[in-house]
Design a protein around this motif. Structure first.
Motif, PDB file in Angstrom:
ATOM      1  N   LEU A 156       0.832  -1.199   0.000  1.00 15.13           N
ATOM      2  CA  LEU A 156       0.000   0.000   0.000  1.00 15.13           C
ATOM      3  C   LEU A 156       0.866   1.248   0.000  1.00 15.13           C
ATOM      4  N   ASP A 157       0.390   2.278  -0.682  1.00  9.63           N
ATOM      5  CA  ASP A 157       1.022   3.595  -0.648  1.00  9.63           C
ATOM      6  C   ASP A 157      -0.027   4.638  -0.287  1.00  9.63           C
ATOM      7  N   ILE A 158       0.446   5.832   0.034  1.00  5.08           N
ATOM      8  CA  ILE A 158      -0.448   6.933   0.379  1.00  5.08           C
ATOM      9  C   ILE A 158      -0.564   7.864  -0.824  1.00  5.08           C
ATOM     10  N   TYR A 159      -1.814   8.178  -1.191  1.00  8.06           N
ATOM     11  CA  TYR A 159      -2.116   9.011  -2.349  1.00  8.06           C
ATOM     12  C   TYR A 159      -2.860  10.267  -1.893  1.00  8.06           C
ATOM     13  N   GLU A 160      -2.878  11.246  -2.777  1.00 11.95           N
ATOM     14  CA  GLU A 160      -3.649  12.449  -2.506  1.00 11.95           C
ATOM     15  C   GLU A 160      -4.450  12.829  -3.740  1.00 11.95           C
ATOM     16  N   VAL A 161      -5.590  13.492  -3.490  1.00  8.22           N
ATOM     17  CA  VAL A 161      -6.425  13.994  -4.566  1.00  8.22           C
ATOM     18  C   VAL A 161      -7.197  15.190  -4.038  1.00  8.22           C
ATOM     19  N   ASN A 162      -7.312  16.207  -4.869  1.00  7.04           N
ATOM     20  CA  ASN A 162      -8.105  17.378  -4.527  1.00  7.04           C
ATOM     21  C   ASN A 162      -9.449  17.232  -5.209  1.00  7.04           C
ATOM     22  N   GLU A 163     -10.385  16.650  -4.503  1.00  4.35           N
ATOM     23  CA  GLU A 163     -11.680  16.353  -5.116  1.00  4.35           C
ATOM     24  C   GLU A 163     -12.448  17.624  -5.459  1.00  4.35           C
ATOM     25  N   ALA A 164     -12.178  18.714  -4.728  1.00  2.00           N
ATOM     26  CA  ALA A 164     -12.899  19.952  -4.982  1.00  2.00           C
ATOM     27  C   ALA A 164     -12.462  20.628  -6.276  1.00  2.00           C
ATOM     28  N   ASN A 165     -11.319  20.255  -6.792  1.00  2.00           N
ATOM     29  CA  ASN A 165     -10.786  20.857  -8.013  1.00  2.00           C
ATOM     30  C   ASN A 165     -11.148  19.970  -9.197  1.00  2.00           C
ATOM     31  N   GLU A 166     -12.130  20.387  -9.952  1.00  2.00           N
ATOM     32  CA  GLU A 166     -12.594  19.569 -11.066  1.00  2.00           C
ATOM     33  C   GLU A 166     -11.550  19.452 -12.174  1.00  2.00           C
ATOM     34  N   ASP A 167     -10.601  20.399 -12.236  1.00  2.00           N
ATOM     35  CA  ASP A 167      -9.573  20.351 -13.273  1.00  2.00           C
ATOM     36  C   ASP A 167      -8.459  19.370 -12.927  1.00  2.00           C
ATOM     37  N   ASN A 168      -8.449  18.902 -11.683  1.00  2.00           N
ATOM     38  CA  ASN A 168      -7.386  17.987 -11.270  1.00  2.00           C
ATOM     39  C   ASN A 168      -8.007  16.652 -10.887  1.00  2.00           C
ATOM     40  N   GLU A 169      -8.103  15.757 -11.835  1.00  2.00           N
ATOM     41  CA  GLU A 169      -8.698  14.457 -11.587  1.00  2.00           C
ATOM     42  C   GLU A 169      -7.637  13.369 -11.525  1.00  2.00           C
ATOM     43  N   VAL A 170      -6.390  13.775 -11.344  1.00  2.00           N
ATOM     44  CA  VAL A 170      -5.298  12.817 -11.298  1.00  2.00           C
ATOM     45  C   VAL A 170      -4.978  12.488  -9.849  1.00  2.00           C
ATOM     46  N   VAL A 171      -5.076  11.212  -9.524  1.00  2.00           N
ATOM     47  CA  VAL A 171      -4.691  10.751  -8.196  1.00  2.00           C
ATOM     48  C   VAL A 171      -3.185  10.520  -8.206  1.00  2.00           C
ATOM     49  N   GLN A 172      -2.496  11.149  -7.268  1.00  2.00           N
ATOM     50  CA  GLN A 172      -1.041  11.057  -7.239  1.00  2.00           C
ATOM     51  C   GLN A 172      -0.554  10.587  -5.879  1.00  2.00           C
ATOM     52  N   LYS A 173       0.588   9.899  -5.893  1.00  2.00           N
ATOM     53  CA  LYS A 173       1.227   9.563  -4.624  1.00  2.00           C
ATOM     54  C   LYS A 173       1.722  10.833  -3.959  1.00  2.00           C
ATOM     55  N   VAL A 174       1.660  10.864  -2.628  1.00  2.00           N
ATOM     56  CA  VAL A 174       2.187  12.029  -1.932  1.00  2.00           C
ATOM     57  C   VAL A 174       3.687  12.131  -2.212  1.00  2.00           C
ATOM     58  N   SER A 175       4.156  13.341  -2.318  1.00  2.00           N
ATOM     59  CA  SER A 175       5.555  13.561  -2.673  1.00  2.00           C
ATOM     60  C   SER A 175       6.474  13.323  -1.486  1.00  2.00           C
ATOM     61  N   GLY A 176       7.742  13.052  -1.781  1.00  2.00           N
ATOM     62  CA  GLY A 176       8.721  12.920  -0.723  1.00  2.00           C
ATOM     63  C   GLY A 176       9.083  11.489  -0.405  1.00  2.00           C
ATOM     64  N   ASP A 177       9.427  11.276   0.871  1.00  2.00           N
ATOM     65  CA  ASP A 177      10.015  10.008   1.295  1.00  2.00           C
ATOM     66  C   ASP A 177       9.056   9.085   2.030  1.00  2.00           C
ATOM     67  N   ILE A 178       7.760   9.379   2.007  1.00  2.00           N
ATOM     68  CA  ILE A 178       6.817   8.579   2.793  1.00  2.00           C
ATOM     69  C   ILE A 178       6.649   7.182   2.217  1.00  2.00           C
ATOM     70  N   ASN A 179       6.366   7.086   0.933  1.00  2.00           N
ATOM     71  CA  ASN A 179       6.086   5.787   0.318  1.00  2.00           C
ATOM     72  C   ASN A 179       7.371   4.997   0.072  1.00  2.00           C
ATOM     73  N   THR A 180       7.318   3.684   0.373  1.00  2.00           N
ATOM     74  CA  THR A 180       8.455   2.780   0.190  1.00  2.00           C
ATOM     75  C   THR A 180       7.967   1.521  -0.527  1.00  2.00           C
ATOM     76  N   ARG A 181       8.814   0.517  -0.572  1.00  2.00           N
ATOM     77  CA  ARG A 181       8.440  -0.735  -1.226  1.00  2.00           C
ATOM     78  C   ARG A 181       7.612  -1.645  -0.317  1.00  2.00           C
ATOM     79  N   LEU A 182       7.406  -1.218   0.946  1.00  2.00           N
ATOM     80  CA  LEU A 182       6.490  -1.948   1.818  1.00  2.00           C
ATOM     81  C   LEU A 182       5.203  -1.136   1.983  1.00  2.00           C
ATOM     82  N   HIS A 183       4.490  -1.377   3.085  1.00  2.00           N
ATOM     83  CA  HIS A 183       3.163  -0.777   3.241  1.00  2.00           C
ATOM     84  C   HIS A 183       3.217   0.601   3.906  1.00  2.00           C
ATOM     85  N   GLU A 184       2.467   1.553   3.365  1.00  2.00           N
ATOM     86  CA  GLU A 184       2.115   2.804   4.029  1.00  2.00           C
ATOM     87  C   GLU A 184       0.597   2.950   3.929  1.00  2.00           C
ATOM     88  N   SER A 185      -0.028   3.282   5.050  1.00  2.00           N
ATOM     89  CA  SER A 185      -1.496   3.371   4.998  1.00  2.00           C
ATOM     90  C   SER A 185      -2.007   4.534   5.834  1.00  2.00           C
TER      91      SER A 185
END
Length: 643
Positions: free
Chosen positions: A193-222
């Motif tokens: 699992l990784d941690i993602y972010e999305v700005n649902e209020a922004n209709e122009d941004n429908e791309v779900v992206q992983k949070v930036s930086g060093d949080i996500n690794t090859r194991l689980h983040e939730s």
């Protein structure tokens, strides 16, 4: 929630409670005047008021006298004058009684207006978890409070653990791995699992992206939560730090909570929290509304079941208090996970140990004051169903939120659902109230006194009597304000209003005034009538307006009992010259006598004498340092019966 107890100043009324009217008062008043039996009652206060003298205290006592004798028309008149003249010092209890009086008279529009005022003032002024055979009925009663729909950014894999972030969400997903483990919300989740972010209020941004930086690794983040200032994130990860993974003695990679800092748009500076361990899991962090405590789920030692909910204090400077289990009302022998706390201190969590509809259900309970013993409520359908329902979050102001479920109508394995709360969940709230009941003058305990809890609709909801130690214990519904009333034959009922306040037990002691006070030679009429202190300005002896009110009460009593004779004794504290204090006290005694003569009391019924500092009530004599409060006890006026 501001927790404040508002004290009722109860008027002098019939010794038998609420049902006796003027006939009883007059009968008592006509008893042998030779014994000087004083009822500081309606006739005294009414007569003083008719002379044009008024004060908040007088109107409160007079209004309460009428109210407790069911004279609602008179009570409403007095309360109306109290509120119109002294609105700034009127507490919610008197507004409530005015509203109740108006309701009794059929004046519903006015009563509604006063209840609105009462609610506003009160707002301005804060269990047994055993199996319930009626749990399905209660779940059904709580159902139908939410309109739900699927989160439009769900994938065909697993999406869960939503958390509010900026104008959108952060959440957990395995959408980039394709792994399809079934129990990713348990301790042994095996997909990555990784941690993602999305700005649902922004209709122009429908791309779900992983949070930036060093949080996500090859194991689980939730599961994760971000502080209100957006600078810190607490999140769950496998036991993995600096490229290394760690296992317990059985070879299991446990879960831990980590902290990240947002620096120039990147989540970095990953730190492991100190209460983690290689031998047990710590997961699902959430912050208290004031962000001074961190709640989480764990199977650490001291856990009652498979996993419990704990909390730690965030001390600061990277330090935390010890983990505290929230106790057996919340935690069971099964799983309690995914805590979330609203701004109004409602804890939502998932459990399969409390009665539910199947799998993990979402439950709610009120928490405050470090008390976790309020009833647990299943939030009902459609949030809960026969599958796992978990990671519930709610924005109370917008009445909207999100949760996750593995119900079969979803897009993937676990899916996020959004919801609109159409009706707040009904939460039971029980609070213990204890105290003692005593005689106000003698301080003696009163055994057998009746103490009642009265709700805001004027209904008696519970009652008890005091034990041999004058003690009582009752429970009330702390979802609303309540009145606690103490009564005993021969005494004036007393009452206090308790604003709603969750969890913490309340202590309310009562000091009842005698309904009939018998006075004789040498007694101080000021004590018998419970007069307020009569003050004089510094180095002056003229009668101040606030002193007039109290002296008028003495005059009213003397007019009622023509044979009564009074000696006015005036005293000072020890500060100042002895001779000057004696002179000043004599002038004050004479001034009081002169005032009473001017108001119609015959001079042969009065005497006055100043004692200066000759009769101190405590150790505060010349040369002894005392507080202002102790000196004040010596600056007093007495009205002694001498014939």
């Amino acid at each position: 929630m501001y927790k404040k107890v508002l004290l009722f100043t109860i008027a002098f009324i019939s010794s038998f409670g609420l049902t006796y009217g003027q006939e009883r008062l007059l009968e008592k008043a006509d008893e042998k005047y030779e014994e000087y039996s004083f009822r500081p009652a309606i006739d005294i206060y009414k007569k003083v008021r008719e002379k044009g003298f008024s004060s908040p205290d007088l109107l409160k006592r007079l209004g309460n006298s009428y109210y407790f004798n069911a004279n609602y028309e008179e009570a409403s008149e007095i309360y109306k004058e109290l509120i119109e003249k002294y609105d700034s010092v009127v507490t919610p209890d008197y507004v409530f009684r005015y509203a109740q009086s108006l309701k009794t008279l059929g004046e519903y529009e006015g009563a509604d207006a006063m209840m609105a005022k009462f609610s506003r003032l009160a707002k301005e002024s804060g269990i047994d978890s055993s199996f319930d055979e009626d749990y399905m009925k209660k779940i059904e009663e709580n159902s139908g409070r939410y309109d739900i729909q699927q989160f439009k950014y769900n994938s065909k894999y697993s999406d869960f653990a939503p958390s509010f972030y900026k104008e959108g969400l952060i959440f957990s997903s395995d959408r980039d791995t394709g792994n399809l483990a079934r129990y990713r919300h348990t301790w042994n989740a095996r997909d990555f699992l990784d941690i993602y972010e999305v700005n649902e209020a922004n209709e122009d941004n429908e791309v779900v992206q992983k949070v930036s930086g060093d949080i996500n690794t090859r194991l689980h983040e939730s599961t994760s939560v971000v502080t209100k200032d957006g600078s810190t994130m607490y999140f769950t990860r496998n036991n993995f730090l600096d490229g290394k993974k760690y296992k317990d003695e059985k070879g299991t990679i446990r879960l831990k909570i980590y902290k990240a800092t947002l620096i120039e748009g990147e989540w970095t500076d990953i730190e492991e929290l100190p209460f983690n361990s290689d031998s047990y899991s710590v997961a699902h962090p959430v912050l208290s509304p004031d962000e001074k405590a961190l709640y989480f789920a764990s199977d650490m030692p001291g856990t009652f079941g498979e996993s419990d909910i704990f909390k730690v204090q965030i001390v600061g400077d990277g330090t935390y208090g010890p983990p505290i289990n929230l106790g057996k009302t919340i935690n069971t022998e099964a799983r309690e996970t995914f805590p979330f706390i609203t701004q109004s201190d409602v804890l939502y969590f998932s459990s399969d140990g409390h009665p539910g509809l199947g799998g993990l259900d979402v439950f709610a309970t009120k928490i405050a004051f470090d008390e976790y013993d309020q009833p647990i409520v299943n939030v009902g359908k459609p949030i809960n169903g026969k599958y796992d329902d978990f990671s519930f979050i709610l924005d109370e102001e917008k009445t909207m939120g999100y949760f996750a479920s593995n119900r079969i109508d979803g897009t993937g394995d676990d899916d996020i659902y959004s919801f609109k709360e159409t009706e707040p969940i009904s939460l039971d709230c029980l609070q213990e109230v204890t105290g003692t009941v005593r005689d106000r003058i003698s301080n003696e305990i009163l055994t057998g006194a009746t103490v009642k809890i009265i709700d805001e609709e004027n209904n008696v909801v519970s009652s008890t009597i005091t034990n041999a130690k004058g003690e009582y214990i009752l429970s009330l519904d702390c979802n609303q304000g309540n009145f606690v009333r103490a009564m005993m034959e021969g005494y004036v009922p007393s009452e206090e209003y308790l604003v709603k306040s969750y969890g913490k037990p309340r202590i309310v002691d009562f000091y009842l005034e005698r309904d009939l006070v018998t006075g004789g030679f040498g007694d101080d009429l000021a004590k018998l009538l419970q007069l307020s202190t009569i003050y004089f300005d510094l180095n002056k002896f003229d009668i101040r307006p606030d002193a007039e009110i109290e002296i008028q009460k003495v005059i009213a009593a003397m007019e009622k009992y023509p044979s009564l004779k009074i000696k006015v004794n005036a005293h000072t504290d020890s500060r100042g010259n002895d001779a000057y204090n004696l002179w000043l006290s004599q002038k004050r005694a004479q001034s009081t006598v002169a005032y009473m003569i001017a108001k119609g009391i015959s001079a042969d019924r009065l005497d006055g004498q100043g004692y200066g500092e000759e009769r101190l009530m405590n150790e505060c004599e010349n040369g002894v340092r005392c507080s202002n409060e102790k000196h004040q006890l010596n600056r007093r006026s007495e009205f002694i019966i001498f014939d």
